[in-house]
Write a protein that holds these residues in place. Structure first.
Motif, mmCIF file in Angstrom:
data_model
loop_
_atom_site.group_PDB
_atom_site.id
_atom_site.type_symbol
_atom_site.label_atom_id
_atom_site.label_comp_id
_atom_site.label_asym_id
_atom_site.label_seq_id
_atom_site.Cartn_x
_atom_site.Cartn_y
_atom_site.Cartn_z
ATOM 1 N N ALA A 227 21.118 -97.248 -39.547
ATOM 2 C CA ALA A 227 21.154 -98.586 -40.181
ATOM 3 C C ALA A 227 22.746 -99.078 -39.805
ATOM 4 O O ALA A 227 23.442 -99.658 -40.894
ATOM 5 C CB ALA A 227 21.055 -98.593 -41.780
ATOM 6 N N ILE A 228 23.232 -99.020 -38.758
ATOM 7 C CA ILE A 228 24.418 -99.497 -38.366
ATOM 8 C C ILE A 228 24.373 -101.062 -38.422
ATOM 9 O O ILE A 228 23.416 -102.041 -38.064
ATOM 10 C CB ILE A 228 25.012 -99.207 -36.990
ATOM 11 N N SER A 229 25.433 -101.789 -39.168
ATOM 12 C CA SER A 229 25.182 -103.088 -39.253
ATOM 13 C C SER A 229 25.426 -104.164 -38.070
ATOM 14 O O SER A 229 26.591 -103.718 -37.440
ATOM 15 C CB SER A 229 26.452 -103.493 -40.324
ATOM 16 N N ILE A 230 25.009 -104.928 -37.833
ATOM 17 C CA ILE A 230 25.473 -105.954 -36.734
ATOM 18 C C ILE A 230 26.693 -106.748 -36.936
ATOM 19 O O ILE A 230 27.034 -107.403 -36.191
ATOM 20 C CB ILE A 230 24.089 -107.152 -36.412
ATOM 21 N N ASP A 231 27.217 -106.606 -38.309
ATOM 22 C CA ASP A 231 28.538 -107.202 -38.236
ATOM 23 C C ASP A 231 29.527 -106.482 -37.373
ATOM 24 O O ASP A 231 30.482 -107.292 -36.945
ATOM 25 C CB ASP A 231 28.981 -106.632 -39.708
ATOM 26 N N PHE A 232 29.502 -105.434 -36.772
ATOM 27 C CA PHE A 232 30.221 -104.723 -35.952
ATOM 28 C C PHE A 232 30.105 -105.454 -34.614
ATOM 29 O O PHE A 232 31.074 -105.536 -33.769
ATOM 30 C CB PHE A 232 29.796 -103.249 -35.516
ATOM 31 N N ILE A 233 29.106 -106.106 -34.235
ATOM 32 C CA ILE A 233 28.818 -107.089 -33.018
ATOM 33 C C ILE A 233 29.832 -108.067 -33.217
ATOM 34 O O ILE A 233 30.717 -108.465 -32.247
ATOM 35 C CB ILE A 233 27.339 -107.371 -32.938
ATOM 36 N N GLY A 234 29.980 -108.843 -34.254
ATOM 37 C CA GLY A 234 30.798 -109.683 -34.710
ATOM 38 C C GLY A 234 32.197 -109.468 -34.379
ATOM 39 O O GLY A 234 32.965 -109.966 -33.674
ATOM 40 N N ARG A 235 32.469 -108.276 -35.082
ATOM 41 C CA ARG A 235 33.800 -107.773 -34.716
ATOM 42 C C ARG A 235 34.258 -107.397 -33.430
ATOM 43 O O ARG A 235 35.422 -107.912 -32.864
ATOM 44 C CB ARG A 235 33.814 -106.422 -35.604
ATOM 45 N N MET A 236 33.053 -107.059 -32.648
ATOM 46 C CA MET A 236 33.562 -106.562 -31.217
ATOM 47 C C MET A 236 33.812 -108.177 -30.664
ATOM 48 O O MET A 236 34.686 -108.204 -29.704
ATOM 49 C CB MET A 236 32.339 -105.814 -30.576
ATOM 50 N N ASN A 237 32.946 -109.062 -30.695
ATOM 51 C CA ASN A 237 32.990 -110.254 -30.127
ATOM 52 C C ASN A 237 34.371 -110.995 -30.405
ATOM 53 O O ASN A 237 34.966 -111.461 -29.660
ATOM 54 C CB ASN A 237 31.844 -111.083 -30.520
ATOM 55 N N ARG A 238 34.604 -110.761 -31.622
ATOM 56 C CA ARG A 238 36.262 -111.338 -31.914
ATOM 57 C C ARG A 238 37.357 -110.659 -31.174
ATOM 58 O O ARG A 238 38.021 -111.284 -30.571
ATOM 59 C CB ARG A 238 36.536 -111.266 -33.332
ATOM 60 N N ASP A 239 37.046 -109.407 -31.056
ATOM 61 C CA ASP A 239 38.234 -108.560 -30.323
ATOM 62 C C ASP A 239 38.273 -108.850 -28.670
ATOM 63 O O ASP A 239 39.120 -108.882 -28.149
ATOM 64 C CB ASP A 239 37.853 -106.964 -30.382
ATOM 65 N N LEU A 240 36.992 -109.115 -28.407
ATOM 66 C CA LEU A 240 36.725 -109.676 -27.099
ATOM 67 C C LEU A 240 37.383 -110.653 -26.768
ATOM 68 O O LEU A 240 38.159 -111.070 -25.638
ATOM 69 C CB LEU A 240 35.301 -109.489 -26.628
ATOM 70 N N LEU A 241 37.110 -111.762 -27.948
ATOM 71 C CA LEU A 241 37.645 -113.056 -27.560
ATOM 72 C C LEU A 241 39.407 -112.798 -27.507
ATOM 73 O O LEU A 241 39.871 -113.588 -26.491
ATOM 74 C CB LEU A 241 37.328 -113.775 -28.553
ATOM 75 N N ARG A 242 39.709 -112.350 -28.384
ATOM 76 C CA ARG A 242 41.333 -112.144 -28.484
ATOM 77 C C ARG A 242 41.689 -111.490 -27.318
ATOM 78 O O ARG A 242 42.829 -111.829 -26.722
ATOM 79 C CB ARG A 242 41.732 -111.072 -29.747
ATOM 80 N N ALA A 243 40.955 -110.456 -26.897
ATOM 81 C CA ALA A 243 41.389 -109.760 -25.580
ATOM 82 C C ALA A 243 41.402 -110.718 -24.220
ATOM 83 O O ALA A 243 42.542 -110.974 -23.556
ATOM 84 C CB ALA A 243 40.419 -108.741 -25.330
ATOM 85 N N LYS A 244 40.556 -111.646 -24.309
ATOM 86 C CA LYS A 244 40.641 -112.717 -23.341
ATOM 87 C C LYS A 244 41.727 -113.644 -23.209
ATOM 88 O O LYS A 244 42.363 -114.020 -22.157
ATOM 89 C CB LYS A 244 39.170 -113.193 -23.107
ATOM 90 N N VAL A 245 41.724 -114.146 -24.645
ATOM 91 C CA VAL A 245 42.737 -115.230 -24.778
ATOM 92 C C VAL A 245 44.140 -114.717 -24.701
ATOM 93 O O VAL A 245 45.288 -115.279 -23.889
ATOM 94 C CB VAL A 245 42.506 -115.968 -26.231
ATOM 95 N N THR A 246 44.500 -113.434 -25.217
ATOM 96 C CA THR A 246 45.738 -113.103 -25.388
ATOM 97 C C THR A 246 46.186 -112.014 -24.640
ATOM 98 O O THR A 246 47.478 -111.856 -24.352
ATOM 99 C CB THR A 246 46.236 -112.793 -26.895
#
Lengths: 258, 638
Positions: A227-246
């Motif tokens: 029952a792992i939450s898809i919230d973690f996908i959102g968290r990963m996407n935010r990190d990925l965006l930050r990684a790409k931008v900064t």
């Protein structure tokens, strides 16, 4: 109890497969799903047939080896339960049950219900670690971790790597698996130095393996045995965006040998 | 057989440090030339492979599962001990050492146990640095819980999934080394034999479980991290694939097997429900911290547990062992459960079960607190039995769980066969005749992260690298023998499935070489096992071919080895004419039914040398010396 099974049989990865029907009777409601298959296999062996190949090992829901799609659902109808922890009392007597392998282009069939999930290991190798050698380390209490953060990290880290998320996803995406791995380390102080390089490398490898993309169906969370939450996908996407931008892709190239 | 354990001189607390300073090392420029094979990717194998690879060695790593992350260490629930003394309750290296020695009933080697205790704290540091999310207190410090057999709180945990998290930590380190090209990983590849030439281990023969191809790998040293042999009982808490093949085949090639009769029967398994059962599920020992164990006072009482009034409940552990109560060591708890069930007080459909009751703990601490501690274990129990432990007591019964015996190793973890090392549960190691809870992961990781990567250098440095490759005749010969064995299994003409024989072996071993043993029973087993083995080869049917993915063939090969190994286990249990730890010989007990050791005649490690299948093995002895902690009778009563 008695069941009619429709089981996917495929003699080898490069051979054609088909559904075969089996009748099993005298099954105890206290049998697990895999024990029911064990019994069928023993009967097939005794009567000169070939037993059905399926993966399993720990049989207590933690190793992630069992991998069946039962009546269209990864690990079957009971929520937050692996196939090995699914019991026949969950089915009606006389039910017809369809059993297939985890299906995804990135998980080729090995035989019958057994698939090759080594793509997951390659995603892990791309960055799912903290770079530390074995040897003396600081005392863990030198770096306090809020219990809520540690708990959240375990929520992600309890992924058993079974691949149900991929089998469940209409796109065959491996986002939940990758996100769980990325988030576990991104949450903890120990994971910070490699945090942004990690998310980029792991998602890159995930794409190379041929997994589909995420369209927020949410089937992965619904069929995840932990029952792992898809919230973690959102968290990963935010990190990925930050990684790409900064963050530069990899600044290690600038490190000079001393 | 040379049983020089090479225990370093000096005071016990200095032995490891001085030894590390004294042994030979391989320099960083030479390490990449040495090749090391690691069989198994559990806590011991993954930690050893990743540590050695990071040092620069070339590592070839093998596992039969589809991914190294699935090794059975992943299922360890409760926790891992370390003498951090974070709770300020008087813990120290000496206390962890003495608890382990005492728990093992003084049948382990003192120097090894001390080293284990000494390294325990570094394991926690290492795991946290890898990102293992241990439970934390509100202030952010690591949390601890207590575990059976000790009087301090030194167990670190991640919910009820400590093994999973520690293995994922070790596996992440392994993944990194695989990614970097330092470890070559072979999944779905089963070890089938050891290659020995000129008296040294030179490599292994394996079968690719997908294609069926048999091939050889040569190396400068071979490390077995292949786990324990508890599946000899068929029903155990081990994963279905756990097997004795690697250690047994190594034994047949010359490695001494130590103390095979020491097997721990864990007190808190879910009772078997019927013949269909494929494994026993363990409920973490940590449950005993808050639950009370009882049976009805009246024999064959069929009332529901809730209807049995307090006065008619027999809290047998609390009454018999007032000081430790429900936290007595595992062997004591198991034997007492068998004792009350044999007396007709057992509960559940089979009568082989006792209650593990949370009623009082819930009343005292509230359901939230108890749920926080054990929620996932309750859910697991509920899934298997369709009963909720929050409402009705759990039923538990002892389940074969862990093998203390294994390949004999010296202080450097090398077996009697030069170049062959054994780590983790595969060696006989540090737990004596009984392992304390939360110690197995400690030992696996101490061996893998901190001991072997250093001690293996001493052996390697004495030999040139790449001395032998697979073109040597020993490889061809061994491959041929492996091939013949597989052909023999496939050409059997019987009709019975492998599992039928495994059930038969398991029930024989449980009856005669299980929780309690006696001479007549062991002699009976020694007579029956060869008969069973003979019937197996005559009546089994192994369908399919050798050149494909064939699970029946895998199972048959493993069972064939268990059928040989079981006999050795009974010989050892028969020879050890005393009771100690988990080895309970009915002939030797105190007036109140406790184990009665015989230190005069049995303060030794029994190391067996293989002769031929079906003939008696030869016994060698490593005497045990007790300097740091004098021998004393175990007493958990006062």
């Amino acid at each position: 109890m008695k069941f009619s099974l429709e089981v996917w049989r495929q003699p080898a990865g490069d051979a054609a497969g088909t559904f075969t029907s089996y009748e099993v009777d005298e099954i105890s409601p206290d049998s697990s799903f895999l024990e029911m298959l064990d019994i069928l296999n023993e009967r097939l062996t005794e009567s000169g047939g070939e037993p059905i190949a399926f993966d399993s090992d720990c049989r207590e829901g933690i190793c992630g080896m069992c991998s069946l799609v039962i009546d269209g659902q990864a690990h079957g109808p009971q929520r937050a339960t692996t196939t090995c922890q699914l019991y026949m009392r969950q089915f009606d007597d006389g039910a017809q049950i369809t059993i297939e392998p985890f299906r995804s282009g990135a998980f080729p069939v090995v035989r019958d219900l057994v698939v090759d999930r080594s793509a997951f290991d390659r995603i892990l190798r791309a960055g799912g670690y903290v770079t530390v050698h074995s040897g003396p380390k600081p005392d863990p209490n030198d770096i306090p971790v809020e219990p809520e953060v540690a708990e959240k990290a375990i929520d992600a880290a309890c992924c058993i790597g079974c691949g149900a998320c991929v089998a469940a996803c209409p796109n065959g995406a491996a986002m939940l698996y990758t996100a769980a791995k990325v988030s576990h380390l991104a949450l903890l102080p120990q994971g910070q130095p490699e945090r942004f390089a990690r998310v980029q490398r792991m998602t890159e490898q995930m794409q190379k393996e041929g997994f589909g993309s995420c369209r927020n169906y949410g089937e992965c969370e619904a069929q995840c045995p932990k029952a792992i939450s898809i919230d973690f996908i959102g968290r990963m996407n935010r990190d990925l965006l930050r990684a790409k931008v900064t963050q530069p892709i990899d600044f290690r190239g600038d490190m000079k040998t001393q | 057989m040379d049983l020089d354990a090479k225990i370093p001189d000096g005071p016990i607390a200095q032995k490891w440090t001085q030894h590390k300073d004294a042994i030979r090392l391989v320099g960083p420029r030479n390490r990449p030339h040495y090749r090391v094979i690691v069989v198994g990717t559990g806590l011991a194998g993954a930690s050893a492979a990743s540590s050695m690879a990071a040092m620069g060695y070339q590592v070839e790593c093998f596992c039969f599962q589809d991914s190294p992350r699935r090794a059975h260490s992943i299922a360890a629930q409760g926790g891992i001990n370390a003498s951090k003394n974070y709770r300020n309750d008087g813990d120290s290296t000496f206390r962890l050492f003495s608890d382990t020695q005492k728990g093992g009933d003084y049948r382990s080697r003192e120097a090894n146990v001390w080293r284990l205790a000494e390294l325990s704290t570094a394991i926690i540091d290492q795991a946290v640095a890898q990102g293992v999310p241990f439970a934390r207190e509100y202030g952010g410090m690591l949390a601890n819980r207590s575990f059976g057999g000790v009087l301090v709180e030194r167990t670190f945990y991640c919910r009820g999934e400590t093994g999973q998290q520690l293995l994922l930590g070790a596996n992440s380190a392994l993944a990194r080394e695989i990614g970097a090209g330092h470890v070559k990983m072979h999944t779905r590849t089963e070890f089938l034999d050891l290659v020995v030439a000129d008296g040294r281990a030179r490599g292994i023969v394996v079968r690719d479980l997908v294609t069926g191809a048999i091939s050889s790998y040569a190396a400068d040293a071979v490390v077995l991290a292949s786990g324990g042999y508890t599946n000899v009982f068929n029903l155990s808490t081990n994963a279905r694939g756990c097997n004795v093949t690697a250690t047994w085949r190594a034994h047949k090639r010359g490695a001494g097997f130590a103390n095979p009769c020491y097997v721990q029967i864990h007190p808190t398994g879910i009772p078997a429900a019927g013949e269909h059962q494929s494994k026993l599920t363990l409920m973490s020992e940590s449950l005993r911290n808050d639950a009370r164990i009882w049976v009805p006072k009246q024999k064959h009482d069929t009332r529901a547990p809730g209807e049995i009034p307090e006065a008619e409940r027999y809290y047998y552990l609390e009454e018999r062992y007032p000081r430790f109560g429900n936290l007595v060591p595992r062997d004591v708890a198991s034997r007492n459960a068998k004792d009350v069930c044999d007396a007709g007080l057992g509960v559940g459909p089979t009568g082989f079960g006792v209650y593990l009751d949370f009623r009082d703990a819930i009343a005292e601490n509230g359901i939230e607190t108890i749920d926080e501690r054990y929620g996932n274990i309750f859910d697991m129990y509920n899934r298997i039995t369709a009963e909720d432990p929050r409402e009705t007591p759990m039923r538990i019964y002892p389940a074969p769980h862990y093998a203390m015996g294994g390949l004999w190793v010296d202080y450097d973890l090398m077996t009697t066969l030069p170049g062959l090392f054994a780590i983790g549960e595969a060696n006989f190691s540090d737990h004596g005749a009984n392992r304390l809870g939360a110690s197995s992961m400690m030992q696996c990781l101490a061996d893998g992260y901190f001991v072997l990567p250093i001690t293996i250098g001493d052996y390697l440095s004495r030999h040139p690298y790449g001395e032998m490759d697979t073109s040597h005749a020993a490889f061809g010969d061994t491959e041929r023998e492996v091939g013949e064995r597989i052909s023999k299994l496939l050409s059997t003409t019987g009709t019975k499935p492998v599992d039928a024989f495994h059930r038969e072996l398991g029930s024989l071993m449980m009856d005669e070489c299980g929780i309690t043993r006696n001479e007549a029973g062991l002699r009976n087993a020694i007579e029956k096992i060869p008969e069973l083995r003979e019937r197996f080869w005559r009546e089994v049917r192994v369908p399919g071919s050798g050149a494909s993915f064939n699970q029946s063939l895998e199972q048959a090969g493993r069972l064939a080895d268990f059928l040989e190994f079981a006999e050795l286990m009974c010989h050892d249990a028969l020879d050890r004419d005393e009771s100690c730890g988990c080895h309970f010989r009915e002939e030797h007990q105190t007036e109140d039914g406790e184990t009665l050791r015989n230190d005069e005649d049995f303060a030794h490690v029994s190391v067996w040398e293989h002769n031929a299948v079906g003939t008696e093995p030869t016994l060698h002895k490593e005497p045990l010396e007790f300097e740091a902690l004098p021998l004393a009778q175990r007493n958990y009563k006062t």
